[in-house]
Design a protein around this motif. Structure first.
Motif, PDB file in Angstrom:
ATOM      1  N   UNK A  80      11.529  12.850  27.461  1.00 55.53           N
ATOM      2  CA  UNK A  80      10.982  12.140  28.617  1.00 55.53           C
ATOM      3  C   UNK A  80       9.743  11.362  28.201  1.00 55.53           C
ATOM      4  N   UNK A  81       9.671  10.129  28.665  1.00 59.21           N
ATOM      5  CA  UNK A  81       8.466   9.335  28.497  1.00 59.21           C
ATOM      6  C   UNK A  81       7.994   8.889  29.872  1.00 59.21           C
ATOM      7  N   UNK A  82       6.727   8.512  29.960  1.00 58.00           N
ATOM      8  CA  UNK A  82       6.173   8.191  31.275  1.00 58.00           C
ATOM      9  C   UNK A  82       5.233   7.000  31.208  1.00 58.00           C
ATOM     10  N   UNK A  83       5.376   6.124  32.186  1.00 62.79           N
ATOM     11  CA  UNK A  83       4.433   5.030  32.428  1.00 62.79           C
ATOM     12  C   UNK A  83       3.133   5.651  32.899  1.00 62.79           C
ATOM     13  N   UNK A  84       2.044   5.434  32.153  1.00 66.96           N
ATOM     14  CA  UNK A  84       0.743   6.012  32.498  1.00 66.96           C
ATOM     15  C   UNK A  84      -0.347   4.966  32.344  1.00 66.96           C
ATOM     16  N   UNK A  85      -0.891   4.514  33.457  1.00 65.71           N
ATOM     17  CA  UNK A  85      -2.046   3.633  33.428  1.00 65.71           C
ATOM     18  C   UNK A  85      -3.346   4.432  33.572  1.00 65.71           C
ATOM     19  N   UNK A  86      -3.395   5.341  34.547  1.00 67.08           N
ATOM     20  CA  UNK A  86      -4.643   6.015  34.917  1.00 67.08           C
ATOM     21  C   UNK A  86      -4.954   7.195  34.008  1.00 67.08           C
ATOM     22  N   UNK A  87      -6.224   7.566  34.016  1.00 69.35           N
ATOM     23  CA  UNK A  87      -6.704   8.648  33.169  1.00 69.35           C
ATOM     24  C   UNK A  87      -6.055   9.988  33.529  1.00 69.35           C
TER      25      UNK A  87
END
Length: 373
Positions: free
Chosen positions: A184-191
């Motif tokens: 699994x991979x995830x879109x992560x912008x925030x801290x």
């Protein structure tokens, strides 16, 4: 198809490993000179086909695109030297492209999964938290060993980035994917999203703009790489400008994330976190820009060889694909100069060979030192 191709130039089997004498025979690489004369001799610096570790073939601004558009997207990536794509979610079923011998190899993730009304319309499978686990199981079975979750997006009620799903449910969803044999991979912008994903046992972090010093030991301990997609992060100032009047907090946050993008990637790399190149092509970003992403990683502090490696030897190993080795599929890209000495050459590959088939890069035939026997 030329059955025997001879590569007369230097062959880079690793960031620091170079040798001479390589052939493609019936689509397979060999260092043993064949008995028969080559049909074609290609000159140039030979590298394994590049990897775009975050790409969306078959995806447009409104969702799925028609087959011809998807083919053109894949061809643009191939002509830029990308011969292996880790799909990061597409509204199109691109399995038909996997069967084409003239198109890059694609490791599919199915559709990426987002929270309802908390993402770009038409791009993802949108679910509420109670349906996330089942959606992940579905995409794990549909894809090729990867699932993509949109970990955060703007929460309009809060006026800033917010997590898409509760942390406990994300943990259950990742466990379900692992039970299906998928990563699994995830879109992560925030801290904070990165903390939640690491707590849940994520396998990769996309974008990682919110990376903080305390995340780095955790990424190392858990063996989690990042794919920064820096040419996509370059769009943050425009996003912030458009959002500023209505969502000033969100706009300021996106601006801060953009300002520290290079610093965060450089700090992670210096600490030993694995960094891979991905363009985020599809929707807004045009295909065929892997060279630009490699250069951006270099600007972020990765040495020349490491920036190249992020889209080449190590990236292939991470995804379970062969590089340049005896018996490997003949998937290579040729450059007129050594890219380790002049990294900008990655913007202009001389040609590619994919599955043993010579692929001319549009517009370069007159410049190509090509000998047909």
């Amino acid at each position: 198809m030329a059955e025997i191709i001879e590569f007369s130039g230097a062959v880079l089997t690793g960031p620091k490993e170079e040798r001479r004498g390589l052939w493609s025979v019936d689509g397979r690489l060999t260092f043993l000179p064949p008995a028969a004369a080559p049909d074609v001799v290609l000159d140039g610096w030979v590298l394994p086909g590049l990897v775009d570790a975050h790409c969306h073939v078959g995806l447009g601004k409104g969702g799925a695109v028609d087959d011809e558009t998807a083919r053109l997207q894949a061809a643009a990536d191939r002509n830029a030297g990308t011969l292996l794509i880790r799909d990061a979610g597409s509204a199109s079923d691109t399995r038909w492209l996997q069967r084409r011998t003239d198109m890059p190899r694609i490791i599919r993730a199915g559709r990426h999964i987002a929270r309802q009304r908390r993402y770009i319309p038409g791009l993802a499978e949108e679910v509420e938290p109670e349906d996330l686990v089942e959606a992940v199981r579905k995409q794990a079975r549909f894809g090729d060993g990867w699932v993509k979750i949109v970990g955060d997006w703007i929460d309009r009620s809060a006026g800033d980035l917010g997590p898409s799903f509760p942390a406990a449910i994300v943990k259950d969803a990742i466990s379900a994917a692992h039970a299906e044999g998928a990563r699994v991979t995830a879109h992560c912008f925030a801290e904070g999203t990165i903390d939640d994903m690491l707590d849940a046992g994520i396998d990769c972090i996309e974008h990682a703009t919110g990376l903080l010093p305390h995340h780095i030991p955790r990424l190392l301990d858990q063996g989690v790489p990042i794919v920064p997609t820096l040419i996509n992060i370059a769009t943050f100032p425009d996003i912030a400008k458009q959002a500023e009047a209505k969502f000033p907090r969100y706009a300021a946050h996106m601006t801060r994330l953009w300002e520290r993008r290079h610093e965060r990637v450089g700090e992670a790399f210096d600490a030993g976190v694995r960094v891979y190149a991905g363009t985020d092509a599809g929707s807004v970003i045009k295909h065929g820009r892997i060279g630009e992403e490699i250069l951006e990683l270099h600007r972020a502090g990765l040495p020349t060889g490491a920036a190249l490696d992020a889209a080449c030897w190590s990236a292939r190993e991470w995804l379970g694909a062969d590089g340049i080795s005896e018996g490997a599929s003949a998937d290579v890209v040729l450059y007129p100069e050594d890219p380790r000495a002049s990294l900008e050459v990655v913007l202009n590959p001389r040609c590619t060979v994919l599955r043993g088939i010579f692929q001319e890069v549009a517009g370069i035939r007159n410049k190509l030192k090509l000998q047909v026997i």
